[in-house]
Each structure stands twice: as C-alpha cells, then as structure tokens.
Design an enzyme around this catalytic site. Structure first.
Site, PDB file in Angstrom:
ATOM      1  N   SER A 180      37.170  44.388  57.287  1.00 45.17           N
ATOM      2  CA  SER A 180      37.041  42.940  57.506  1.00 45.17           C
ATOM      3  C   SER A 180      36.725  42.673  58.975  1.00 45.17           C
ATOM      4  O   SER A 180      35.902  41.817  59.306  1.00 45.17           O
ATOM      5  CB  SER A 180      38.340  42.215  57.133  1.00 45.17           C
ATOM      6  OG  SER A 180      38.360  41.927  55.757  1.00 45.17           O
ATOM      7  N   ASN A 206      41.014  45.656  42.737  1.00 41.96           N
ATOM      8  CA  ASN A 206      40.189  46.130  43.852  1.00 41.96           C
ATOM      9  C   ASN A 206      40.778  47.398  44.464  1.00 41.96           C
ATOM     10  O   ASN A 206      40.074  48.403  44.632  1.00 41.96           O
ATOM     11  CB  ASN A 206      40.079  45.013  44.911  1.00 41.96           C
ATOM     12  CG  ASN A 206      39.287  45.473  46.116  1.00 41.96           C
ATOM     13  OD1 ASN A 206      39.831  46.085  47.028  1.00 41.96           O
ATOM     14  ND2 ASN A 206      38.000  45.214  46.122  1.00 41.96           N
ATOM     15  N   LYS A 255      50.181  45.364  60.551  1.00 39.79           N
ATOM     16  CA  LYS A 255      49.076  46.221  60.091  1.00 39.79           C
ATOM     17  C   LYS A 255      47.916  46.216  61.097  1.00 39.79           C
ATOM     18  O   LYS A 255      47.390  47.266  61.458  1.00 39.79           O
ATOM     19  CB  LYS A 255      48.599  45.679  58.731  1.00 39.79           C
ATOM     20  CG  LYS A 255      47.578  46.525  58.038  1.00 39.79           C
ATOM     21  CD  LYS A 255      47.143  45.862  56.738  1.00 39.79           C
ATOM     22  CE  LYS A 255      48.326  45.531  55.845  1.00 39.79           C
ATOM     23  NZ  LYS A 255      47.934  44.909  54.571  1.00 39.79           N
ATOM     24  N   LYS A 263      48.224  34.818  56.095  1.00 37.55           N
ATOM     25  CA  LYS A 263      48.067  35.017  54.649  1.00 37.55           C
ATOM     26  C   LYS A 263      48.070  33.659  53.974  1.00 37.55           C
ATOM     27  O   LYS A 263      48.625  32.685  54.504  1.00 37.55           O
ATOM     28  CB  LYS A 263      49.228  35.861  54.095  1.00 37.55           C
ATOM     29  CG  LYS A 263      48.888  36.591  52.819  1.00 37.55           C
ATOM     30  CD  LYS A 263      48.068  37.847  53.078  1.00 37.55           C
ATOM     31  CE  LYS A 263      47.741  38.608  51.821  1.00 37.55           C
ATOM     32  NZ  LYS A 263      47.214  39.956  52.137  1.00 37.55           N
ATOM     33  N   THR A 279      39.766  49.132  51.297  1.00 41.27           N
ATOM     34  CA  THR A 279      41.216  49.304  51.179  1.00 41.27           C
ATOM     35  C   THR A 279      41.520  50.674  50.581  1.00 41.27           C
ATOM     36  O   THR A 279      42.358  51.434  51.092  1.00 41.27           O
ATOM     37  CB  THR A 279      41.811  48.180  50.301  1.00 41.27           C
ATOM     38  OG1 THR A 279      41.437  46.925  50.879  1.00 41.27           O
ATOM     39  CG2 THR A 279      43.318  48.279  50.209  1.00 41.27           C
TER      40      THR A 279
HETATM   41  P1  NAD Z   1      43.494  42.633  42.182  1.00 42.73           P
HETATM   42  O1  NAD Z   1      43.748  41.279  41.712  1.00 42.73           O
HETATM   43  O2  NAD Z   1      42.089  43.078  42.353  1.00 42.73           O
HETATM   44  O3  NAD Z   1      44.242  43.699  41.240  1.00 42.73           O
HETATM   45  C1  NAD Z   1      45.608  43.650  40.945  1.00 42.73           C
HETATM   46  C2  NAD Z   1      45.869  44.631  39.814  1.00 42.73           C
HETATM   47  O4  NAD Z   1      47.273  44.747  39.606  1.00 42.73           O
HETATM   48  C3  NAD Z   1      45.254  44.217  38.482  1.00 42.73           C
HETATM   49  O5  NAD Z   1      44.709  45.359  37.865  1.00 42.73           O
HETATM   50  C4  NAD Z   1      46.467  43.741  37.677  1.00 42.73           C
HETATM   51  O6  NAD Z   1      46.311  43.929  36.288  1.00 42.73           O
HETATM   52  C5  NAD Z   1      47.521  44.676  38.215  1.00 42.73           C
HETATM   53  N1  NAD Z   1      48.862  44.185  37.965  1.00 42.73           N
HETATM   54  C6  NAD Z   1      49.348  42.925  38.075  1.00 42.73           C
HETATM   55  N2  NAD Z   1      50.647  42.909  37.746  1.00 42.73           N
HETATM   56  C7  NAD Z   1      50.981  44.168  37.436  1.00 42.73           C
HETATM   57  C8  NAD Z   1      52.159  44.804  37.011  1.00 42.73           C
HETATM   58  N3  NAD Z   1      53.303  44.119  36.852  1.00 42.73           N
HETATM   59  N4  NAD Z   1      52.126  46.137  36.781  1.00 42.73           N
HETATM   60  C9  NAD Z   1      51.001  46.826  36.951  1.00 42.73           C
HETATM   61  N5  NAD Z   1      49.850  46.294  37.342  1.00 42.73           N
HETATM   62  C10 NAD Z   1      49.841  44.984  37.580  1.00 42.73           C
HETATM   63  O7  NAD Z   1      44.280  42.785  43.576  1.00 42.73           O
HETATM   64  P2  NAD Z   1      44.004  43.809  44.765  1.00 42.73           P
HETATM   65  O8  NAD Z   1      43.128  43.127  45.752  1.00 42.73           O
HETATM   66  O9  NAD Z   1      43.633  45.139  44.231  1.00 42.73           O
HETATM   67  O10 NAD Z   1      45.455  43.865  45.419  1.00 42.73           O
HETATM   68  C11 NAD Z   1      46.456  44.759  44.939  1.00 42.73           C
HETATM   69  C12 NAD Z   1      47.444  45.040  46.055  1.00 42.73           C
HETATM   70  O11 NAD Z   1      46.728  45.551  47.171  1.00 42.73           O
HETATM   71  C13 NAD Z   1      48.167  43.790  46.573  1.00 42.73           C
HETATM   72  O12 NAD Z   1      49.453  44.156  46.995  1.00 42.73           O
HETATM   73  C14 NAD Z   1      47.340  43.390  47.777  1.00 42.73           C
HETATM   74  O13 NAD Z   1      48.057  42.612  48.688  1.00 42.73           O
HETATM   75  C15 NAD Z   1      47.008  44.772  48.320  1.00 42.73           C
HETATM   76  N6  NAD Z   1      45.869  44.800  49.226  1.00 42.73           N
HETATM   77  C16 NAD Z   1      44.637  44.374  48.828  1.00 42.73           C
HETATM   78  C17 NAD Z   1      43.593  44.408  49.754  1.00 42.73           C
HETATM   79  C18 NAD Z   1      42.196  43.990  49.387  1.00 42.73           C
HETATM   80  O14 NAD Z   1      41.303  44.143  50.234  1.00 42.73           O
HETATM   81  N7  NAD Z   1      41.938  43.516  48.183  1.00 42.73           N
HETATM   82  C19 NAD Z   1      43.818  44.872  51.055  1.00 42.73           C
HETATM   83  C20 NAD Z   1      45.082  45.326  51.411  1.00 42.73           C
HETATM   84  C21 NAD Z   1      46.102  45.286  50.485  1.00 42.73           C
END
Ligand code: NAD
Length: 454
Positions: A366, A238, A106, A118, A203
C-alpha cells in the site's frame, strides 16, 4: 477476566475485547522499556481520534436502512494514518480501535512512513446487493469528508472490502476534491486506476517472505524453507486464498483451508487451483471432491507444520491453544491469538510470527502504491515484489534480533527494575512482545524527535 463470550458454542474465561487486548500487549512490551516516559506511554496507547458516523442508504428495493461506521486514527507520529476498512456485522468501536493501533505498530515494524488507522461499517455484505454496498461506501466516505485524505488518513481493503470498494472510495473523494491528484487517498485500488501491481497478493506474499526468513533462521527444526511443510490455513479470502497459492508454489503442502462454512482437508495435499475453482462455483471451499470436511475449530488443532490464521480475531485462545499441534504459526489475520494463548504457545515452544510483522506485506505494498500515485509512476510487479522482499526480510530480522537482544539483557533489565523498587519479574519475550518493543521504540523516538507542541 470480564465479559465471558460465546463462540463456537464454548464459554470463554478470557477478556476478548480486542482493544483491551491491544493495550495489554502494549503494556506487556512497555515493561521492557525502562526509559519510556509513563506519560508518553499513556499517549501512545490511546487513539488520537475516533469518529463515529450514522448514515442512511436507500436500497434497490426502496427501503431505507441505517448504518453506523467508524474511522479511528491511532497515531500519525510517523506519517499519515493508514489502515483498512472492514464491512462486517460484528464490527465494534473497540475492534476498530484495536485494528488502528495494530496498524501503528505494524507500520513501525516494517518501517514504512505511516501511522495507524482503521475503519469499519456494521453491516452484513452477504445480505446486501452490490448496489447497496456501493451506496454504503459512497455515503460513508462522504460522511467522513476531510477526515480522510492523501496526506492525513489513507484507507485500504480489509475483511469484505476489495479493489472495487477502493475504486468507489476514490471516486467519491475525487468528486468532492476535483482538480487535484487524489489517487493517494486510498490504496488497494484496481491496477488501471492507480493501483499497484502486487498489492492484491501482498499480504500473503509478505506472510510467505516472513515465514521463509523465520525458517531460514532455524525456527522450525527440520525445515530451512517451506518445501514439504504441511500448511493449514483458516480463512479463504484475500489473505488466506492467496497464501494457499503462494505457499504451494514454493513447495509447501496445503493440507487444509477453511471459510466461514468449514474446512476442506486432504492429508496428501490440496490442489490450490481446484479449491479456488470449487469456491468460485459453490461459494465455499467445503465439499471439494476428494477432501473431508472439518470444522474451523478442528482445522486450528490439526497436526501440521505451519498454521496460518487468515480470518478474524480471537480464534486461538486459552481454551484451544493447549491443543494446537502446529509447530509454527504465521498470523496473516489481525489479532487471531489472545494474550493467554500467546503465553501457552510460548511455553509449549510454538513460535508465533505476530500479525504486526507477518501480515505487514499488505501495508508495505500500500505504501508502494501511495508512492507511485504521488510520483505519477507505475512500477512493474517484479520491482514491487523485490522491494517487498527487502522490507519483509529486514523487518523479520529486526524482530528476531530484538527478541535475542532483549532475552540476553534480561539480567540487566531485572536489576534495573529492582533498583527502582519494581518486581524483578521480567521473563523471556516471545516474538510479539519483541515486535512491540521494536515498534514502540521507533514511534516513541519519532514523537520525541518531533517535539511535543507547543
Ligand atoms: P476477506 O474478506 O477477503 O476474507 C475473510 C475470509 O475469512 C473469508 O474467506 C471468510 O469466509 C473467512 N471467515 C470469516 N469468518 C470465519 C470463521 N469464523 N472461520 C473461518 N473463516 C472465516 O478478508 P481478508 O482481507 O483476507 O482479511 C482476513 C484477515 O487478514 C483479517 O484479519 C484482516 O484484518 C487481515 N489482513 C488483511 C489484509 C488485506 O490486505 N486484505 C492486510 C493485513 C491483514
């Protein structure tokens, strides 16, 4: 085909180990790189370092609990390791390895001078108090010691960690390294302690910019922007919740969003502010007045224009990819689509904007935060968003152009393989493979430019 797993009550015949999936994605792309030295390919595929720590905390109730945490640095060829820390009961060493390697590719795709890393702790934050989570964070970071640092390995938020967690990480590291500018040891911090404007939304905003570029270049017939596009989003954290706001602001119609309890669906379009208020009041998006409830499986198969998986890995697989009705997929989550699902979607003409491009906005801002920390600067939000737009547009164009370049040179690539006694079986590449090819070329080039020491 190994380790059949159960999820959503269904049996899977695919290998769902995320690290083996990441390696499969690498191998698939490496076939299109005849000049890639096999030994170098082997090195680039493996993580440089994997640390496992085990540590106790004493809960508020006075009970001692034991935790396992991981930090993996996949590559530092292009700069310090960079990648989030996840708190989840299903964290495994191989998931962390996969996520670290996806960070390497990425950062290369979006061309920021970081490698990939990670971390994760096996824990269920829903079962822990805020004080417990602070104790877990501080003890985990102190166990990692100098394995993280502003110029070696820089954590960030991921699933179930946020700006507050990053503040605890910074403070713990700072306690152990007083008298230095340690702000760059972690990104995604609160704004008033060295965080960047725009990081929280980055993101999702990057995902929007990438989708807008893909649509402007004609990937979704009938649309040259997200205006009027029907969008379904899995995951309301997020990445997902903010995506629903940003896509709606740009004129898209958000028809469904979900969290771990299920989905809220309204074919006429949800009001993102009402969803947010309902989530805050009840803890879930499910049950909002005027919406119907769907399962997460149903959301993934909804008739929509854009599907945004924004939760966890392996949600679009061999068993449900044939039923996906979305016309384009933008991966805000890491690893939501399996290799078999990728093939099915490609054959069905459904483009997938891959995670290592579509969610790269987070690491891009970031990087901006890290630059501001090291320069003692603070940029305003418009500056951050403008710079993010430039990066995402350039990266999206590079991936889309790489796909065209490879697919136009298939004849020559296959002839070259034949000459070397290899099967001339290279087929047109999807966007994920194109993104990998671009990233591997960049990381391999820097590795060789630096020279292999000694
Ligand atoms: P988060 O903890 O803020 O949110 C995760 C969400 O997914 C929550 O709403 C949770 O209820 C939901 N969830 C969990 N299990 C689930 C399921 N089985 N079905 C449906 N929803 C479900 O996490 P985030 O930071 O938003 O990360 C989400 C994805 O984005 C991850 O794959 C993470 O690696 C990726 N990501 C996050 C960032 C970042 O800056 N936060 C950056 C790049 C990628």
């Amino acid at each position: 085909m190994t380790e059949p797993k159960r999820a959503g009550g269904k049996k899977h015949i695919e290998d769902l180990n995320p690290f083996r999936i990441a390696q499969q994605q690498f191998d698939n792309a490496a076939r299109y790189l005849p000049d890639l030295d096999p030994g170098l390919a082997m090195f680039l595929k493996q993580p440089r370092r994997m640390v496992e720590v085990q540590f106790p905390i004493e809960t508020v109730g006075g009970v001692v609990k034991n935790y396992i945490g991981y930090r993996c640095v996949h590559s530092r060829a292009r700069g310090p390791g960079k990648g989030g820390i996840r708190y989840h009961p299903d964290v495994t060493a191989d998931e962390v390895r996969a996520l670290a390697s996806w960070m390497t590719w990425k950062c290369a795709v979006v061309d920021v001078p970081f490698g990939g890393a990670k971390g994760g702790v096996i824990c269920d934050p829903k079962q822990r108090t805020r004080a417990d989570l602070q104790a877990i964070t501080r003890r985990f970071i102190s166990e990692l010691g100098d394995r993280i640092g502003p110029f070696t390995d820089v954590p960030a938020p991921d699933v179930n960690t946020n700006a507050e967690t990053m503040a605890w990480i910074y403070d713990t590291y700072e306690m152990l390294h007083r008298g230095e500018n340690n702000l760059g040891v972690v990104t995604g911090k609160p704004i008033d302690m060295g965080g960047s404007y725009g990081r929280r939304e980055a993101t999702s905003r990057g995902c929007l910019f990438c989708t807008q570029r893909a649509l402007a270049r004609g990937l979704l017939s009938g649309f040259n922007s997200v205006v009027g596009a029907r969008v379904a989003i899995q995951g309301y954290g997020n990445a997902g919740a903010i995506a629903s706001q940003l896509f709606a602001e740009q004129g898209a119609k958000i028809i469904a969003v979900s969290d771990s309890q299920g989905a809220a669906f309204d074919p006429d379009g949800l009001n993102p502010n009402a969803v947010l208020a309902h989530k805050r009041a009840t803890g879930s998006v499910v049950g909002l007045k005027g919406t119907s409830k769907l399962t997460n499986e149903e959301l993934l198969e909804l008739d929509c224009d854009i599907l945004i998986p924004a939760a966890l890995e392996n949600v679009i697989r061999a068993d449900n990819a044939p039923n996906v009705k979305a016309r384009i997929i933008a991966e805000a989550a890491n690893g939501p689509t399996t290799p078999t699902a990728d093939r099915i979607l490609y054959e069905r003409g459904i483009p997938v904007l891959p995670d290592i491009l579509a969610n790269a906005g987070g690491v891009t801002v970031s990087y901006f935060e890290w630059v501001q920390n090291n320069e003692n600067e603070q940029w305003d939000e418009d500056t951050v968003n403008l710079k993010l737009h430039v990066k995402m547009q350039r990266a999206s164009d590079s991936v889309l152009d790489k796909q065209i370049e490879i697919n136009e040179s298939l004849g020559a690539l296959n002839s070259g393989r034949k000459e070397h006694g290899l099967p001339a079986d290279l087929e047109p590449v999807d966007l994920r493979t194109a993104a990998y090819i671009l990233a591997i070329q960049r990381v391999a080039r820097v590795t060789l430019e630096r020279g292999i020491w000694p």
